[in-house]
Design a protein around this motif. Structure first.
Motif, mmCIF file in Angstrom:
data_model
loop_
_atom_site.group_PDB
_atom_site.id
_atom_site.type_symbol
_atom_site.label_atom_id
_atom_site.label_comp_id
_atom_site.label_asym_id
_atom_site.label_seq_id
_atom_site.Cartn_x
_atom_site.Cartn_y
_atom_site.Cartn_z
ATOM 1 N N CYS A 34 107.310 141.969 -41.664
ATOM 2 C CA CYS A 34 106.760 141.734 -40.334
ATOM 3 C C CYS A 34 105.994 142.954 -39.835
ATOM 4 O O CYS A 34 106.541 144.039 -39.732
ATOM 5 C CB CYS A 34 107.874 141.394 -39.360
ATOM 6 S SG CYS A 34 107.223 140.957 -37.740
ATOM 7 N N SER A 43 104.795 143.563 -36.839
ATOM 8 C CA SER A 43 105.029 143.964 -35.454
ATOM 9 C C SER A 43 106.523 144.033 -35.117
ATOM 10 O O SER A 43 106.882 143.998 -33.941
ATOM 11 C CB SER A 43 104.304 143.009 -34.509
ATOM 12 O OG SER A 43 104.509 141.681 -34.909
ATOM 13 N N VAL A 60 109.122 142.033 -35.245
ATOM 14 C CA VAL A 60 109.561 140.976 -34.361
ATOM 15 C C VAL A 60 110.904 140.424 -34.812
ATOM 16 O O VAL A 60 111.719 139.981 -34.013
ATOM 17 C CB VAL A 60 108.470 139.875 -34.351
ATOM 18 C CG1 VAL A 60 109.025 138.569 -33.893
ATOM 19 C CG2 VAL A 60 107.318 140.305 -33.481
ATOM 20 N N ILE A 61 111.146 140.482 -36.151
ATOM 21 C CA ILE A 61 112.334 139.840 -36.735
ATOM 22 C C ILE A 61 113.442 140.871 -36.915
ATOM 23 O O ILE A 61 113.182 142.020 -37.275
ATOM 24 C CB ILE A 61 111.967 139.207 -38.093
ATOM 25 C CG1 ILE A 61 110.869 138.167 -37.906
ATOM 26 C CG2 ILE A 61 113.188 138.575 -38.729
ATOM 27 C CD1 ILE A 61 110.262 137.697 -39.191
ATOM 28 N N PHE A 93 114.297 136.599 -33.196
ATOM 29 C CA PHE A 93 112.836 136.507 -33.371
ATOM 30 C C PHE A 93 112.205 136.550 -31.977
ATOM 31 O O PHE A 93 112.541 135.743 -31.113
ATOM 32 C CB PHE A 93 112.530 135.193 -34.085
ATOM 33 C CG PHE A 93 111.071 134.926 -34.256
ATOM 34 C CD1 PHE A 93 110.337 135.608 -35.217
ATOM 35 C CD2 PHE A 93 110.418 133.988 -33.483
ATOM 36 C CE1 PHE A 93 108.996 135.347 -35.385
ATOM 37 C CE2 PHE A 93 109.077 133.734 -33.647
ATOM 38 C CZ PHE A 93 108.367 134.421 -34.601
ATOM 39 N N VAL A 135 109.199 135.915 -29.805
ATOM 40 C CA VAL A 135 107.900 135.218 -29.847
ATOM 41 C C VAL A 135 106.828 136.005 -29.099
ATOM 42 O O VAL A 135 105.663 135.997 -29.471
ATOM 43 C CB VAL A 135 108.045 133.806 -29.239
ATOM 44 C CG1 VAL A 135 106.735 133.062 -29.344
ATOM 45 C CG2 VAL A 135 109.132 133.043 -29.931
ATOM 46 N N ARG A 180 106.046 139.022 -29.043
ATOM 47 C CA ARG A 180 105.328 140.070 -29.762
ATOM 48 C C ARG A 180 104.788 139.592 -31.100
ATOM 49 O O ARG A 180 104.104 140.322 -31.796
ATOM 50 C CB ARG A 180 106.236 141.275 -29.968
ATOM 51 C CG ARG A 180 106.513 142.018 -28.660
ATOM 52 C CD ARG A 180 107.120 143.371 -28.901
ATOM 53 N NE ARG A 180 108.462 143.279 -29.434
ATOM 54 C CZ ARG A 180 108.830 143.839 -30.577
ATOM 55 N NH1 ARG A 180 107.980 144.518 -31.282
ATOM 56 N NH2 ARG A 180 110.071 143.709 -31.009
ATOM 57 N N CYS A 181 105.117 138.348 -31.481
ATOM 58 C CA CYS A 181 104.699 137.826 -32.777
ATOM 59 C C CYS A 181 103.179 137.689 -32.813
ATOM 60 O O CYS A 181 102.562 137.280 -31.837
ATOM 61 C CB CYS A 181 105.343 136.472 -33.017
ATOM 62 S SG CYS A 181 104.860 135.711 -34.575
ATOM 63 N N PHE A 197 101.717 135.919 -35.355
ATOM 64 C CA PHE A 197 101.510 134.665 -36.103
ATOM 65 C C PHE A 197 100.718 134.880 -37.386
ATOM 66 O O PHE A 197 99.843 134.110 -37.719
ATOM 67 C CB PHE A 197 100.811 133.625 -35.216
ATOM 68 C CG PHE A 197 101.507 133.436 -33.899
ATOM 69 C CD1 PHE A 197 102.733 132.801 -33.855
ATOM 70 C CD2 PHE A 197 100.972 133.925 -32.730
ATOM 71 C CE1 PHE A 197 103.393 132.642 -32.655
ATOM 72 C CE2 PHE A 197 101.630 133.783 -31.537
ATOM 73 C CZ PHE A 197 102.844 133.133 -31.499
ATOM 74 N N CYS A 199 105.997 136.714 -42.915
ATOM 75 C CA CYS A 199 107.428 136.477 -43.117
ATOM 76 C C CYS A 199 107.637 135.265 -44.007
ATOM 77 O O CYS A 199 108.494 135.270 -44.911
ATOM 78 C CB CYS A 199 108.132 136.289 -41.784
ATOM 79 S SG CYS A 199 107.283 135.150 -40.683
#
Lengths: 187, 351
Positions: free
Chosen positions: A72, A74, A76-77, A98, A100, A102-103, A105, A109
């Motif tokens: 990842c 950023s 995020v996970i 998780f 969302v 800051r994800c 997309f 992952c």
């Protein structure tokens, strides 16, 4: 030549050309989508919120390896893995969070997952009143997966997933299509 | 008693004309946004009412309830007076616009489809619209902002340069009609489009007509001559500091001016209220209604043309604008007057 361009200037030829163009566009179909009322048809494989998947028997696919966390970009996970009770060597994700908000997309992952436990849902409308509602835990992610990928036997084929590898192998054995056309769709 | 009746009918007529004009001004903004939108493959306003039909009302209400801001250091009196000056001069020109002919009487009150017919109608409109430049200039100066001041100066310079060409382009028609009265000019063009001054033989004023259209676009500060405001390049020009109702006044003035120049164009060059072909002069349900219909149709044709031009042409540079105004339009307008005048003299003297 100079006389011709002079005549063109006098009779506004270029301007009239422009005017006919804009007049034609007055009756052309507009490209606007009245967004909340009309929605775009999303292309296959469009990436929204990430979700966790299950096997056909209902057990979680995730083995808690944290490769998605590493992939990842950023951060995020967050995965906390644990050993399953009474079954040494078999691990699972005890907690899986998780964020969302800051994800980005990117889908790295999903590509990183060795057991195809992750998939990107096409959900892009997730506005909420409380920002904390967008901090997904494992239950929420599994619920998303159950909702958007209900048929467990058939998984979305991403580049790099074992399904797509399988597809490529079968395609190779049959021979690649020579020409891309509409009746030979890509995976 | 007679005087009181006349005054009452005049006041009612003024109210009627003002209400009609303001309604059309409001909906002109809607038509502009719709037409421009569709020309750019968009939809334009769609949300307020059916296909956005109530959008002008919503916009008006929004501007009405906005905070009334006067910048620090601004000249308060002139700052609040300037937009009023702009709007009033734009609206007052409608006093001599003939929307049709005939007369209707209700309860002993006589109504004509124009407020008044003065024998210097065209001169009156030109004089009044020149005062409009003061609204722009004073508004820019009183805002205490360099952007407003420069915008106002540029705007005024442009309006004054093009007013010359605008006025001179009308002179040819005035020579042929032999009158400054708007009503007389209209009456002289009866019976088909070949009698309209833009096309009428022996001296078609088509050159004057083209000059008039170009000068009218420049006079109303619209694209391709909208350098004073230049939405995509400058701040808003002379009304940079204006907001709320005062901004709305400037906005209304711009669109009212558009309608005024369209009305003059229709009256002077396009046969006023006369139908383009004699067989289209219907008399049912009444001649007057068809006169108003043809007049409004012509005005809307001009307005559509202005919006169409805006959707098509890019903006001129400032030196190009001045060069076009002084070096091309002005000599052409003067040559047109010279040729028309001498030809008219020769034809009248020897034929």
């Amino acid at each position: 030549m100079a006389f011709k361009s002079f005549l063109k200037n006098v009779f506004f030829v270029e301007i009239l050309k422009g005017l006919t163009l804009t007049f034609r566009h007055l009756f052309a179909r507009s490209v606007t989508l009245q967004y909340p009322k009309e929605k775009r048809i999303l292309p296959a494989g469009s990436r929204g919120i990430m979700s966790l998947l299950r096997y056909a028997d209902g057990t979680e696919r995730c083995v808690g390896c944290s490769l998605c966390e590493i992939a990842c970009p950023s951060n995020v996970i967050k995965v906390i893995s644990a050993e399953e009770e009474g079954q040494p060597l078999k691990r699972y994700a005890k907690e899986y969070t998780f964020d969302v908000t800051r994800c980005v997309f990117c889908g790295f992952c999903v590509e990183a997952c060795p057991v195809d436990a992750l998939a990107m849902t096409p959900v892009y409308e997730y506005a909420v009143y409380d920002k904390r509602d967008l901090f997904f835990d494992k239950e929420k992610l599994l619920a998303m997966g159950d909702r958007y990928f209900p048929v467990q036997a058939k998984k979305p084929a991403y580049i790099g997933s074992c399904e797509s590898e399988l597809f490529l192998l079968t395609a190779k054995s049959k021979g690649y299509p020579t020409k891309a056309s509409e009746d030979q769709p890509l995976p | 008693m007679e005087l009181a009746m006349q005054t009452l009918s005049a006041v009612i007529m003024i109210g009627l004309v003002m209400a009609t004009v303001l309604l059309h001004v409001a909906y002109l903004t809607y038509f502009e946004r719709k037409i421009l939108g569709h020309m750019q493959d968009r939809l334009g306003p769609m949300e307020v009412g059916y296909h956005g039909l109530l959008q002008p009302i919503a916009d008006g209400l929004k501007l009405f309830f906005k905070e009334d801001i006067i910048p620090t250091g601004a000249n308060k009196i002139i700052f609040s007076l300037a937009p009023v000056l702009s709007l009033v001069t734009a609206l007052i020109a409608f006093a001599v616009i003939p929307f049709g002919t005939g007369e209707v009487s209700f309860f002993g009150l006589k109504f004509k489809p124009y407020i008044t017919d003065i024998n210097i109608g065209i001169l009156y409109i030109l004089a009044i619209s020149s005062i409009g430049a003061y609204g722009v200039l004073l508004g820019g100066w009183a805002s205490n902002s360099k952007y407003s001041l420069l915008g106002g100066l540029r705007s005024a310079a442009q309006m004054i340069s093009y007013e010359l060409a605008l006025g001179l382009s009308l002179v040819g028609v005035l020579l042929l009609a032999g009158s400054l009265s708007v009503l007389k000019i209209g009456e002289a063009q009866a019976g088909g489009f070949w009698n309209w001054y833009a096309f009428s033989l022996p001296f078609p004023q088509i050159v004057a007509f083209v000059i008039y259209i170009i000068a009218a676009v420049a006079e109303t500060n619209r694209l391709p001559f909208d350098l004073p405001e230049a939405e995509s390049e400058l701040v808003a020009g002379f009304f940079t500091e204006y907001s709320g109702m005062r901004f709305a006044f400037y906005f209304l003035a711009e669109y009212a001016n558009m309608i005024v120049v369209s009305c003059i164009g229709a009256v002077v060059f396009f046969g006023a209220w006369h139908a383009p072909f004699p067989f289209l002069e219907f008399s049912w349900p009444s001649v007057g209604i068809w006169h108003i219909f043809w007049f409004v149709g012509k005005v809307y044709f001009f307005l559509f043309f202005f919006i169409w031009i805006r959707g098509t042409l890019p903006r001129l540079r400032y030196d190009q604008l001045m060069k076009l105004g002084w070096k091309i339009m002005l000599p052409l307008a003067l040559a047109n007057i010279l040729i028309t005048a001498s030809l008219a003299y020769i034809v009248n003297a020897y034929m």
